[in-house]
Design an enzyme around this catalytic site. Structure first.
Site, PDB file in Angstrom:
ATOM      1  N   HIS A 265     -10.368  14.477   4.235  1.00 44.49           N
ATOM      2  CA  HIS A 265     -10.292  13.030   4.383  1.00 44.49           C
ATOM      3  C   HIS A 265     -11.338  12.514   5.376  1.00 44.49           C
ATOM      4  O   HIS A 265     -11.968  11.491   5.150  1.00 44.49           O
ATOM      5  CB  HIS A 265      -8.885  12.668   4.863  1.00 44.49           C
ATOM      6  CG  HIS A 265      -8.559  11.221   4.744  1.00 44.49           C
ATOM      7  ND1 HIS A 265      -7.964  10.689   3.627  1.00 44.49           N
ATOM      8  CD2 HIS A 265      -8.772  10.187   5.583  1.00 44.49           C
ATOM      9  CE1 HIS A 265      -7.808   9.388   3.803  1.00 44.49           C
ATOM     10  NE2 HIS A 265      -8.288   9.061   4.979  1.00 44.49           N
TER      11      HIS A 265
ATOM     12  N   HIS B 230      -5.374   4.492  -0.586  1.00 41.33           N
ATOM     13  CA  HIS B 230      -4.178   4.914   0.132  1.00 41.33           C
ATOM     14  C   HIS B 230      -3.224   5.509  -0.893  1.00 41.33           C
ATOM     15  O   HIS B 230      -2.086   5.074  -1.053  1.00 41.33           O
ATOM     16  CB  HIS B 230      -3.551   3.759   0.914  1.00 41.33           C
ATOM     17  CG  HIS B 230      -3.283   4.107   2.337  1.00 41.33           C
ATOM     18  ND1 HIS B 230      -2.273   3.588   3.072  1.00 41.33           N
ATOM     19  CD2 HIS B 230      -3.910   4.980   3.170  1.00 41.33           C
ATOM     20  CE1 HIS B 230      -2.296   4.092   4.297  1.00 41.33           C
ATOM     21  NE2 HIS B 230      -3.274   4.948   4.371  1.00 41.33           N
TER      22      HIS B 230
ATOM     23  N   GLN C   5      -0.333   2.301  13.295  1.00 38.81           N
ATOM     24  CA  GLN C   5      -1.230   1.269  12.787  1.00 38.81           C
ATOM     25  C   GLN C   5      -1.585   0.244  13.857  1.00 38.81           C
ATOM     26  O   GLN C   5      -1.022   0.244  14.952  1.00 38.81           O
ATOM     27  CB  GLN C   5      -0.551   0.563  11.616  1.00 38.81           C
ATOM     28  CG  GLN C   5      -0.267   1.484  10.446  1.00 38.81           C
ATOM     29  CD  GLN C   5      -1.532   1.920   9.766  1.00 38.81           C
ATOM     30  OE1 GLN C   5      -2.203   1.121   9.133  1.00 38.81           O
ATOM     31  NE2 GLN C   5      -1.893   3.175   9.905  1.00 38.81           N
TER      32      GLN C   5
ATOM     33  N   ASP D  28     -17.525   1.745  -3.196  1.00 37.59           N
ATOM     34  CA  ASP D  28     -16.843   2.562  -4.200  1.00 37.59           C
ATOM     35  C   ASP D  28     -15.660   3.292  -3.591  1.00 37.59           C
ATOM     36  O   ASP D  28     -15.558   3.459  -2.378  1.00 37.59           O
ATOM     37  CB  ASP D  28     -17.806   3.565  -4.846  1.00 37.59           C
ATOM     38  CG  ASP D  28     -18.427   4.493  -3.825  1.00 37.59           C
ATOM     39  OD1 ASP D  28     -17.807   4.766  -2.786  1.00 37.59           O
ATOM     40  OD2 ASP D  28     -19.558   4.964  -4.062  1.00 37.59           O
TER      41      ASP D  28
ATOM     42  N   GLY E  70     -17.966   3.055   1.210  1.00 37.14           N
ATOM     43  CA  GLY E  70     -17.143   3.717   0.201  1.00 37.14           C
ATOM     44  C   GLY E  70     -16.204   4.723   0.809  1.00 37.14           C
ATOM     45  O   GLY E  70     -16.111   4.877   2.023  1.00 37.14           O
TER      46      GLY E  70
ATOM     47  N   SER F 194     -11.398  10.032  -2.327  1.00 33.84           N
ATOM     48  CA  SER F 194     -10.030  10.526  -2.291  1.00 33.84           C
ATOM     49  C   SER F 194      -9.907  11.683  -3.273  1.00 33.84           C
ATOM     50  O   SER F 194      -9.991  11.478  -4.490  1.00 33.84           O
ATOM     51  CB  SER F 194      -9.052   9.410  -2.664  1.00 33.84           C
ATOM     52  OG  SER F 194      -7.751   9.947  -2.825  1.00 33.84           O
TER      53      SER F 194
END
Lengths: 738, 223
Positions: free
Chosen positions: A47, A93, A317, A499, A536, A539
């Site tokens: 990630h 996500h 967050q 992207d 971009g 994932s």
């Protein structure tokens, strides 16, 4: 700092390989402690490090005269005239949203908004690109997918609405390949003056490092690592790794940050997204070669008993890390206190090139920054052309039984990919900030006005995963092309893309081949169309129990219209106007909606891509619109000209009488590229035909807007029935178990 | 006209409201929730839309305790004009400046779209530039717009001409899109100086955004 017992199991739980462990020891010249292991694990996760994808991302076209900031910052930036810049990015996500749809999707929106406002911009528009499994039917999978749709939509709405950022459009599609892995991609765009752009850097020895925003809790612990693995049945037990969002706090953080940016206290600022305090601090210092000291006991904590490890890896967050100018500490704290937020000086910039972490005065980690952020392993994973391709490419439309056009039309029109999604987009405030010229549901691109200069920004998120499945190279290129064509149809010049590359397990050579091909397709299309990639996200591991999703490189194109009063709509405006069709119908059914809906398969080949014609089509619509010759415009895509005209008719409530000469009758559903239909007032038809012909484009008058019936070749339906299918189907499907 | 627009933490329509009034030629002051006084010489207070204090607990329930609301109540009690839009309407009902309450929409979803409205009563500052029966087209965007009032209260609203706007369909038939009693979209107090509505007139002042029907609403306060 104590060494770790049972190192094998610790490495395993941190998804670090024995080779990576050896590398870590070389970097540190000793054995790492648990805090350091955690940091390496996060920074070197797929990630954060892009270790599987980096090889292919190199070489993306990233430059053009209008590009102010390309990839590598929190978001990309382009010039939109008169000293104003647009800041935008799209991010996934996916994993969190499958596990906990509401919070997963909500925090996806929160994360992308922070990426935009951390650069100094006020967010002005959101889009999203969503993929779900099959929501029709009564299997447990279908029921769970409907639950996911409802949760994701509510989550997106709850966050964006509260933030006061309009969600102006998006796309959603459904395929069995997403049954075990939905995709939730969120896009945000903000505006900022050129001179007010902030970057995520830490520099200036002795400058304070300030933590602002929410307190840190244990939520999202290890989220980046979780997203770097594929799913199994047990994955739902990972719910505690999903972050919990608080849009109200983020709204306060946004306003406080914008108030702070108007001062000259800030050197650099970075949001805490994936891998939280770890990635933000390492990235800020890594970019300048600086060092940093952080006292983790000074970090505002939500709960007692948290360890340095927790503070470094939490993905709580609504937090930011600021490198400020010396002496401005109190002024910054005052601003955040005004907004009811925590602000704490937690460290300072050094010249050591090392990250030194302290816990109540005792050093708990000491690592060189550059190797951690830059020496993440770059993998050259094996690739292999997927074995399924020969079989799917070998089939073509003539292998399927003949279906009457009327039957096919009724089936395609009621496809969930076609019908109106008001049930979704009416849950999003699409009009706050009073700039939305082209709203969700109006087809093709979404458009907002720029109040600062009376220009307009058009944006469109697109990808047809079926095309990508049968041909990842061309499918990805076509995603760029289609998003560009949608933007052009509103009268705007396509300028740049962001992207979000969603793929399966990179350890599967066939998936890696799809990824490599798609990247090459994007490179070709972006270079040829002169629409560089400015930001971009990748994932991977969108796989459950060994089944990977269709390759889904979602593309969001952003374009500029010089006059906000000249935005072209994409539904019929007036009875009596003529319909013109531009482009050639070549009998393309590869990956078509026609084959999917009628025969349940995704097969065929993608035809040659003709960039020259595509660019001419863009020039044509942009220039004809400038001259005021067009009333509406719509690109032809999924379901061909029949579905495009049907949508325009349903939305406007106006009938159509059209007749198109074709080689085969079913070609009203053909998906040949570089085509569009235009509504033109009778007095402008000659001018428009001449303009298109002069550009070398094929143009035909195909009919007119007329009456209460939709009639196209041998297909006919009353507008009333058309509207009831178009507007009612989605709600009926999604609410069937409520 | 000089307009004070309140700003609570979580308010998100204050700049839209400022933009609309300025575009119509008025002066606007944005007033912070912690301020103890309203600016001098104002002609109108607007409580704008958004999610004040996150709308946690209940929409508008916390905002009514903000220091500035004391001044707003005093201003209203002296006959000063107050307009609550969306979250502002919710805040004014919570503050007791308007009767009734706003509950969750019956479909439990946020609803954002252009909506037809019908003018029920124009005998007031807000709608005097319209005629009773006029159809308007104005955006709505709310999760808690389901207006509730008991029978006795409703009777009083009717007797006093306090029902200002109703939701209707495109043919003008009453259509309670969110569950509101009698499809009520906007009301005023008995004295006709405090107004509240769920739709957003400040979003309907330009053709390129889809409607200009909000202009006459905002301009109504000039007289």
């Amino acid at each position: 700092m104590s060494a770790i017992e049972n190192i094998e199991s610790v490495l395993k739980s941190h998804k670090l390989s024995p080779a990576e462990y050896e590398h870590i020891k070389e970097i540190l010249h000793r054995e790492p402690n648990i805090v350091e292991i955690g940091i390496f694990s996060a920074m070197w996760s797929e990630h954060c490090s892009y270790k599987s994808s980096k090889k292919y991302l190199n070489g993306f076209p990233t430059k053009a005269p209008w590009v102010i900031q390309g990839p590598g910052e929190n978001a990309g930036v382009i010039d939109v005239g008169d000293g104003v810049a647009a800041v935008f990015k799209m991010e996934s996500h996916n994993h969190p949203s499958y596990i906990e749809p509401f919070q997963g999707a909500a925090t996806g929106v929160g994360g992308i908004l922070r990426d935009v406002f951390t650069m100094g911009a006020r967010p002005v528009a959101n889009l999203n690109s969503l993929r779900f499994g099959s929501i029709k039917g009564s299997d447990n999978i279908n029921k769970y997918q409907r639950h996911l749709v409802r949760g994701v939509v509510e989550g997106i709405g709850s966050y964006g609405n509260c933030m006061g950022v309009p969600t102006v459009g998006g796309e959603v599609s459904f395929d069995d390949s997403y049954n075990g892995n939905i995709l939730v991609n969120a896009f945000a765009l903000g505006l900022v003056k050129h001179e007010d752009i902030f970057l995520g850097v830490a520099k200036g020895i002795g400058n304070p490092v300030i933590y602002v925003g929410s307190k840190t809790g244990r939520d999202g612990l290890g989220g980046a690592v979780m997203s770097s693995d594929s799913f199994t049945e047990e994955s739902k037990s990972l719910r505690p790794t999903v972050q919990v969002g608080d849009p109200f706090t983020e709204k306060l953080l946004l306003e406080a940050c914008l108030e702070l940016f108007a001062t000259d206290h800030v050197v650099g600022i970075q949001d805490m997204g994936a891998a939280g305090l770890t990635s933000s601090s390492f990235e800020m210092a890594g970019k300048t070669g600086a060092g940093m000291i952080m006292n983790l006991d000074k970090v505002p904590a939500r709960e007692e008993g948290m360890s340095p490890y927790d503070f470094m890896l939490s993905e709580s967050q609504e937090r930011m890390l600021i490198c400020a100018k010396q002496g401005s500490e109190q002024a910054i704290i005052d601003i955040f206190e005004k907004w009811g937020l925590d602000a704490a000086v937690i460290g300072e910039v050094t010249d050591t090139g090392r990250m030194e972490l302290f816990w109540y005065g005792e050093k708990c980690a000491d690592m060189p920054i550059a190797p951690v952020s830059e020496e993440a392993p770059i993998l050259d994973r094996p690739t292999l052309r997927p074995s399924y391709l020969d079989a799917v490419n070998a089939k073509n439309i003539s292998d399927y039984p003949v279906v009457t056009n009327q039957e096919a039309f009724e089936k395609l029109l009621s496809s969930l990919e076609v019908v109106d999604k008001a049930w979704i987009y009416e849950q999003y405030d699409s009009m706050v900030q009073t700039n939305t010229i082209k709203r969700p549901g109006s087809l093709d691109a979404s458009v907002i006005r720029i109040k600062q200069n009376d220009k307009a920004i058009a944006m469109s998120a697109d990808c047809n995963p079926r095309y990508c499945y049968i041909d990842p190279f061309k499918g990805a290129a076509l995603a760029v092309i289609e998003s560009g064509r949608n933007v052009a149809m509103s009268g705007a010049r396509p300028l740049a893309i962001t992207d979000c590359l969603n793929f399966g397990n990179p350890e599967n050579p066939e998936v890696m081949w799809q990824f490599a091909q798609a990247c090459e397709g994007i490179k070709e299309a972006c270079a040829t169309l002169n629409t560089p990639v400015v930001s971009g996200n990748v994932s991977l591991y969108n796989e459950t129990n060994g089944v990977s999703v269709f390759p889904t490189p979602a593309i969001a194109m952003v374009g500029l219209n010089d006059d906000c009063n000249k935005v072209l709509q994409s539904s019929f405006q007036k009875e009596g106007n003529t319909l013109l069709m531009v482009g050639q119908t070549k009998g393309e059914f590869g990956g078509s909606l026609y084959i999917k809906e009628l025969f349940g398969e995704t097969t065929g080949k993608i035809g040659e891509i003709d960039y020259t014609t595509e660019l001419r089509l863009w020039d044509f619509v942009i220039n004809a619109n400038k001259k005021g010759l067009l009333e509406s415009a719509k690109d032809l895509g999924m379901g061909g000209v029949a579905i495009a005209l049907a949508k325009m008719s349903a939305i406007s409530g106006l009938g159509v009488e059209a007749n198109i000469k074709l080689n085969n009758t079913n070609e009203i559903f053909d998906e040949s590229q570089s085509r569009a239909v235009f509504e033109v007032a009778p007095e402008h038809v000659n001018d428009v035909v001449k303009m298109a012909s002069d550009l070398g484009l094929h143009i035909d008058a195909i009919g007119s807007i007329k009456g209460d019936n939709f009639t196209l070749n041998d297909v006919s339906m009353t507008v009333k029935q058309l509207q009831s299918i178009y507007f009612d189907t989605f709600k009926k499907t999604i609410e069937q178990d409520l | 006209m000089k307009v004070a627009v309140l700003r609570f933490p979580g308010t998100n329509c204050e700049f839209d409201t400022e933009y609309a009034f300025k575009k119509l030629g008025h002066d606007v002051a944005i007033v912070w929730h912690n301020d103890n006084a309203l600016p001098d010489g104002i002609d109108l207070v607007v409580v704008p839309g958004g999610f004040s204090y996150g709308d946690y607990l209940r929409s508008g329930s916390i905002a009514r305790f903000a220091p500035v609301m004391k001044s707003v109540s005093q201003y209203a009690s002296k006959g000063g004009k107050v307009l609550g839009i969306c979250n502002g309407f919710q805040i004014l009902t919570e503050a007791g400046l308007l009767p009734g309450a706003l509950k969750r929409n019956t479909n439990l979803h946020f609803i954002s779209k252009y909506q037809h409205l019908k003018v029920v009563n124009n005998n007031n500052a807000f709608l005097n530039q319209y005629q009773a029966g006029d159809m308007l087209y104005v955006p709505i965007a709310h999760a808690d717009g389901n207006y509730y009032i008991d029978d006795a209260g409703l009777e009083e609203l009717k007797i006093n001409g306090q029902i200002l706007l109703q939701y209707v369909d495109s043919d003008g038939n009453v259509d309670s899109i969110n569950g509101s009693v009698e499809a009520i979209a906007g009301i005023c107090n008995k004295e006709k100086n405090v107004f509240g509505l769920m739709p957003h007139p400040e979003r309907a002042i330009e053709d390129i955004l889809g409607s200009k029907d909000g202009i006459k609403m905002l301009q109504g306060f000039i007289s």
